[in-house]
Enzyme design. Structure first.
Site, PDB file in Angstrom:
ATOM      1  NE  ARG A   3      -2.400  -0.402   3.695  1.00  0.00           N
ATOM      2  CZ  ARG A   3      -2.230  -1.406   4.550  1.00  0.00           C
ATOM      3  NH1 ARG A   3      -2.614  -2.623   4.208  1.00  0.00           N
ATOM      4  NH2 ARG A   3      -1.669  -1.209   5.730  1.00  0.00           N
ATOM      5  CE1 TYR A  60      18.913 -11.653   5.437  1.00  0.00           C
ATOM      6  CE2 TYR A  60      19.725 -11.281   7.667  1.00  0.00           C
ATOM      7  CZ  TYR A  60      19.942 -11.672   6.354  1.00  0.00           C
ATOM      8  OH  TYR A  60      21.198 -12.077   5.971  1.00  0.00           O
ATOM      9  NE  ARG A  79      23.030 -22.437   1.354  1.00  0.00           N
ATOM     10  CZ  ARG A  79      23.047 -21.164   1.764  1.00  0.00           C
ATOM     11  NH1 ARG A  79      21.951 -20.564   2.221  1.00  0.00           N
ATOM     12  NH2 ARG A  79      24.143 -20.459   1.699  1.00  0.00           N
ATOM     13  CE  LYS A 114      20.689 -12.644   2.484  1.00  0.00           C
ATOM     14  NZ  LYS A 114      21.821 -12.691   3.403  1.00  0.00           N
ATOM     15  CD  GLU A 138      21.899 -14.161  -0.163  1.00  0.00           C
ATOM     16  OE1 GLU A 138      22.523 -13.113  -0.406  1.00  0.00           O
ATOM     17  OE2 GLU A 138      22.183 -14.915   0.794  1.00  0.00           O
ATOM     18  CG  ASP A 139      20.387 -18.265   0.377  1.00  0.00           C
ATOM     19  OD1 ASP A 139      21.537 -17.927   0.735  1.00  0.00           O
ATOM     20  OD2 ASP A 139      19.409 -18.188   1.121  1.00  0.00           O
ATOM     21  CG  ASP A 149      25.147 -12.198   1.104  1.00  0.00           C
ATOM     22  OD1 ASP A 149      25.991 -11.526   1.718  1.00  0.00           O
ATOM     23  OD2 ASP A 149      24.052 -12.536   1.590  1.00  0.00           O
ATOM     24  CG  ASP A 150      24.837 -17.408   0.538  1.00  0.00           C
ATOM     25  OD1 ASP A 150      24.300 -17.217   1.626  1.00  0.00           O
ATOM     26  OD2 ASP A 150      24.245 -17.274  -0.547  1.00  0.00           O
ATOM     27  CG  ASN A 181      21.137 -17.913   9.344  1.00  0.00           C
ATOM     28  OD1 ASN A 181      21.172 -17.664  10.528  1.00  0.00           O
ATOM     29  ND2 ASN A 181      21.927 -17.323   8.455  1.00  0.00           N
ATOM     30  CG  ASN A 196      22.947 -12.711   9.047  1.00  0.00           C
ATOM     31  OD1 ASN A 196      23.007 -12.168   7.948  1.00  0.00           O
ATOM     32  ND2 ASN A 196      22.123 -13.717   9.290  1.00  0.00           N
TER      33      ASN A 196
HETATM   34  N1  LIG Z   1      25.385 -16.490   9.307  1.00  0.00           N
HETATM   35  C1  LIG Z   1      25.509 -16.175   8.043  1.00  0.00           C
HETATM   36  O1  LIG Z   1      25.715 -15.002   7.666  1.00  0.00           O
HETATM   37  C2  LIG Z   1      25.395 -17.229   6.994  1.00  0.00           C
HETATM   38  C3  LIG Z   1      24.976 -18.494   7.297  1.00  0.00           C
HETATM   39  N2  LIG Z   1      24.883 -19.428   6.311  1.00  0.00           N
HETATM   40  C4  LIG Z   1      24.375 -20.736   6.694  1.00  0.00           C
HETATM   41  O2  LIG Z   1      25.352 -21.705   6.457  1.00  0.00           O
HETATM   42  C5  LIG Z   1      24.726 -22.945   6.243  1.00  0.00           C
HETATM   43  C6  LIG Z   1      25.468 -23.689   5.158  1.00  0.00           C
HETATM   44  O3  LIG Z   1      25.413 -23.008   3.936  1.00  0.00           O
HETATM   45  P1  LIG Z   1      26.176 -23.631   2.639  1.00  0.00           P
HETATM   46  O4  LIG Z   1      27.632 -23.703   2.910  1.00  0.00           O
HETATM   47  O5  LIG Z   1      25.770 -22.876   1.438  1.00  0.00           O
HETATM   48  O6  LIG Z   1      25.474 -25.048   2.600  1.00  0.00           O
HETATM   49  P2  LIG Z   1      25.917 -26.463   2.076  1.00  0.00           P
HETATM   50  O7  LIG Z   1      24.726 -27.323   2.182  1.00  0.00           O
HETATM   51  O8  LIG Z   1      26.581 -26.311   0.768  1.00  0.00           O
HETATM   52  O9  LIG Z   1      27.037 -26.934   3.109  1.00  0.00           O
HETATM   53  C7  LIG Z   1      26.783 -27.594   4.280  1.00  0.00           C
HETATM   54  C8  LIG Z   1      28.067 -28.283   4.704  1.00  0.00           C
HETATM   55  O10 LIG Z   1      27.847 -28.847   5.986  1.00  0.00           O
HETATM   56  C9  LIG Z   1      28.311 -30.179   5.969  1.00  0.00           C
HETATM   57  N3  LIG Z   1      27.601 -30.999   6.952  1.00  0.00           N
HETATM   58  C10 LIG Z   1      26.399 -31.593   6.834  1.00  0.00           C
HETATM   59  N4  LIG Z   1      26.156 -32.359   7.924  1.00  0.00           N
HETATM   60  C11 LIG Z   1      27.216 -32.208   8.727  1.00  0.00           C
HETATM   61  C12 LIG Z   1      27.565 -32.760   9.975  1.00  0.00           C
HETATM   62  N5  LIG Z   1      26.747 -33.608  10.600  1.00  0.00           N
HETATM   63  N6  LIG Z   1      28.749 -32.422  10.535  1.00  0.00           N
HETATM   64  C13 LIG Z   1      29.584 -31.553   9.907  1.00  0.00           C
HETATM   65  N7  LIG Z   1      29.302 -31.003   8.712  1.00  0.00           N
HETATM   66  C14 LIG Z   1      28.135 -31.332   8.135  1.00  0.00           C
HETATM   67  C15 LIG Z   1      28.098 -30.659   4.547  1.00  0.00           C
HETATM   68  O11 LIG Z   1      28.900 -31.789   4.251  1.00  0.00           O
HETATM   69  C16 LIG Z   1      28.515 -29.417   3.783  1.00  0.00           C
HETATM   70  O12 LIG Z   1      29.912 -29.393   3.642  1.00  0.00           O
HETATM   71  C17 LIG Z   1      23.245 -22.653   5.994  1.00  0.00           C
HETATM   72  O13 LIG Z   1      22.504 -23.013   7.120  1.00  0.00           O
HETATM   73  C18 LIG Z   1      23.192 -21.156   5.845  1.00  0.00           C
HETATM   74  O14 LIG Z   1      22.018 -20.609   6.376  1.00  0.00           O
HETATM   75  C19 LIG Z   1      25.243 -19.191   5.013  1.00  0.00           C
HETATM   76  C20 LIG Z   1      25.660 -17.942   4.654  1.00  0.00           C
HETATM   77  C21 LIG Z   1      25.710 -16.848   5.612  1.00  0.00           C
HETATM   78  C1  LIG Z   2      22.456 -15.266   5.971  1.00  0.00           C
HETATM   79  C2  LIG Z   2      22.516 -16.001   4.721  1.00  0.00           C
HETATM   80  O1  LIG Z   2      22.850 -15.448   3.684  1.00  0.00           O
HETATM   81  C3  LIG Z   2      22.210 -17.407   4.710  1.00  0.00           C
HETATM   82  O2  LIG Z   2      21.953 -17.999   5.757  1.00  0.00           O
HETATM   83  O3  LIG Z   2      22.229 -17.987   3.618  1.00  0.00           O
HETATM   84 MG   LIG Z   3      22.401 -16.582   1.991  1.00  0.00          MG
END
Ligand SMILES: NC(=O)C1=CN([C@@H]2O[C@H](COP(=O)(O)OP(=O)(O)OC[C@H]3O[C@@H](n4cnc5c(N)ncnc54)[C@H](O)[C@@H]3O)[C@@H](O)[C@H]2O)C=CC1
Ligand SMILES: CC(=O)C(=O)O
Ligand SMILES: [Mg+2]
Length: 534
Positions: free
Chosen positions: A33, A54, A107, A125, A196-197, A219-220, A375, A420
């Protein structure tokens, strides 16, 4: 505001998911709106509503997006649009677009493949781009690239809005993303595109494919790396040590996806720089990291190892010496290494179990740090309550999604920092825009991370505060953007913005750069419709 507050009164047990979703709907309707008032509410109450627009609520919104959808926001480019994107892009009504956040929904946070429902994360974002960086809301564009989904639940939902097919892969997938990039940069040559993601399988490949040609970043990988680095340097200072002691930190990282590998590369490079920036320094920095993924500790023995993880695989002589082995569990690794830092980017909620946290009690650090960065909230590797109660009152704690501080008794407080990438990406985008940098260099990202690290003063850091309060995000973003502008000028990448060419930008001192950034930030104020002489 009355509408929003009413929900809090009704939620007797405190904020809970259904109310968070209801708040999102109220805000979304306001957005439809009256955009200016929507951003006014967001800017003035950012601490309260960032968790709604977010993480964590945006995750719930994405999971339910097909049902929540009322009217479109942003643009959808689908695999069925191949060959048409160049003309489609001219359907967007704005002549100027400064920021695009694009996802393929593969993802979303730690929630996996959500197909086109992932558009919610691009919208969330960009809300932060407006609220934190003052990007004009008329010049933002959320984008979903729909190449299908492999999530059967989403695919079979009767209200699913996306292509009803499995994800494209290989060259076919790349050709869709290539066509999208060419189309948007043809219409808006100065736009900045934030990826992103995207699932890790593609995230780093796409970054390498485009980063030297287009104004883009991931970003990730890059935003998260900078934020984690700032937090890691803060954790060193919280131990009462100078940041030059960073290369002595033993760091266990759980998760070797795009986010984890991004953090590892940034931390290793920073350590190596501190150690002299030569081959020996890089080698020495490598040995400070132990990486555990879904299959346990990564060593040279790992079969079919991901090339991005290879530089961090432990050498066999090292693991034998330590009594570890390929695939060792996280508990075994923490018990043996006694790390200074335990950092989670695994997307596995509760991964830092009681056993893991008990093992961390043996850390050789005077003040071990725990980063539970996954997250949304339920994917956090542990809660701050668990960290402080099991490991001890002295830990430094950060989580990707917001948690409250923890009462430790006798009036003492255990700080829960929010680690974050929202502290960096808005400033990286704004600084790139205002410098007119043609590409986004590692140096610009490093400058952003250092600026964030320096934002916290000594007194705060000794209290365990390693990230600023989100209530000051607009000020932080201004500082980060100014640091990015200065670095772009230093690296001779800046081409200027509007009436400020690179030569004029060069002449600005620190304070004037901050003023320049502030002056270019949009604020939610109604424009004058009638001009009167006063
Ligand atoms: N706080 C922040 O600013 C951010 C947080 N994230 C978070 O990071 C997480 C991962 O993102 P991505 O790397 O893109 O995902 P992804 O799925 O590519 O990577 C996940 C990794 O964790 C591993 N994994 C899975 N189970 C596991 C276990 N039991 N023990 C140890 N490692 C294990 C996998 O083998 C893989 O290497 C997501 O939850 C995302 O929300 C991502 C970007 C920014
Ligand atoms: C914060 C962020 O970019 C993520 O969890 O994927
Ligand atoms: Mg992200």
């Amino acid at each position: 505001m009355v509408d929003l507050r009413r929900l809090e009164v009704k939620a007797r047990d405190g904020p809970s998911d259904p109310y968070a979703l209801a708040k999102w709907r109220i805000l979304n309707r306001l957005h439809d709106r009256n955009e200016t008032m929507y951003y006014k509410v967001l800017v003035d109450n950012i601490e309260e509503y960032a968790p709604i627009v977010y993480t964590p609520t945006v995750g719930l919104v994405c999971q339910n997006y097909s049902g929540l959808f009322r009217r479109p926001r942003g643009m959808y480019f689908s695999a069925a649009d191949r060959g048409e994107m160049m003309s489609m892009v001219y359907n967007w009504p704005a002549d100027q677009v400064d920021m695009i956040v694009v996802t393929d929904g593969s993802r979303i946070l730690g929630l996996g493949d959500l197909g086109i429902q992932g558009i919610g994360i691009a919208i969330g974002k960009l809300d932060l781009y407006v609220a934190a960086a003052g990007i004009n809301p008329q010049r933002i564009l959320p984008v979903m690239i729909d190449v299908g989904t492999n999530n059967e639940n989403v695919l079979n939902h009767p209200l699913y809005l996306g292509l009803k097919q499995h994800r494209l892969d290989g060259e076919e997938y790349l050709s869709v993303i290539d066509e999208f990039m060419e189309a948007v940069f043809t219409r808006w040559p100065n736009v900045i595109v934030q990826f992103e993601d995207f699932q890790s399988k593609w995230a780093s490949k796409l970054l390498q494919r485009y980063r030297n040609t287009y104004r883009m970043f991931n970003d990730d990988i890059q935003g998260t790396a900078g934020v984690a680095l700032a937090g890691l340097l803060g954790a060193v200072r919280a131990q009462g040590k100078p940041t030059v002691d960073f290369p002595k930190q033993k760091i266990v990282v759980a998760g070797a996806g795009s986010a984890g590998i991004g953090v590892l590369n940034a931390a290793r490079t920073t350590m190596a720089r501190m150690l002299g920036n030569n081959e020996a320094a890089f080698e020495s920095a490598r040995s400070q990291f132990w990486v555990v993924d879904a299959m346990g500790l990564i060593t040279e023995e790992r079969k079919n190892i991901d090339p991005d993880a290879l530089p961090f695989a432990r050498r066999l002589d090292e693991v034998n010496f330590q009594g570890l082995k390929e695939g060792a569990s996280l508990v075994e690794v923490v018990k043996t290494v006694k790390p200074d830092v335990l950092l989670g980017l695994s997307a596995v909620g509760g991964l830092f179990s009681e056993k893991v946290l008990e093992a961390l009690k043996e850390s050789t650090s005077t003040r071990p740090a725990i980063f539970a960065m996954s997250n949304p909230t339920k994917n956090a590797e542990c809660t701050p309550q668990q960290a402080f109660s099991i490991v001890g009152d002295h830990v430094v704690f950060a989580s990707g999604s917001p948690f409250g501080d923890v009462e430790l008794g006798n009036g003492r407080v255990g700080r829960c920092n929010q680690g974050n990438n929202m502290y960096l990406f808005p400033g990286v985008g704004l600084g790139t825009l205002l410098s007119g940098a043609r590409v986004i260099s590692d140096g610009m990202l490093q400058a952003a991370a250092e600026c964030l690290a320096n934002y916290i003063n000594e007194e705060e850091v000794l209290k365990g505060i390693i990230y600023p309060s989100i209530s000051s995000i607009r000020d932080i973003t201004k500082e980060v953007a100014a640091a990015v502008v200065r670095e772009a000028l230093k690296e001779d990448l800046a081409e200027g913005y509007r009436h400020m060419d690179a030569r004029q930008l060069q002449k600005l001192n620190h304070e004037e750069t901050l003023q320049y950034v502030k002056h270019n930030m949009w604020s939610p104020v109604y424009p004058n419709l009638v001009y009167r002489k006063i």
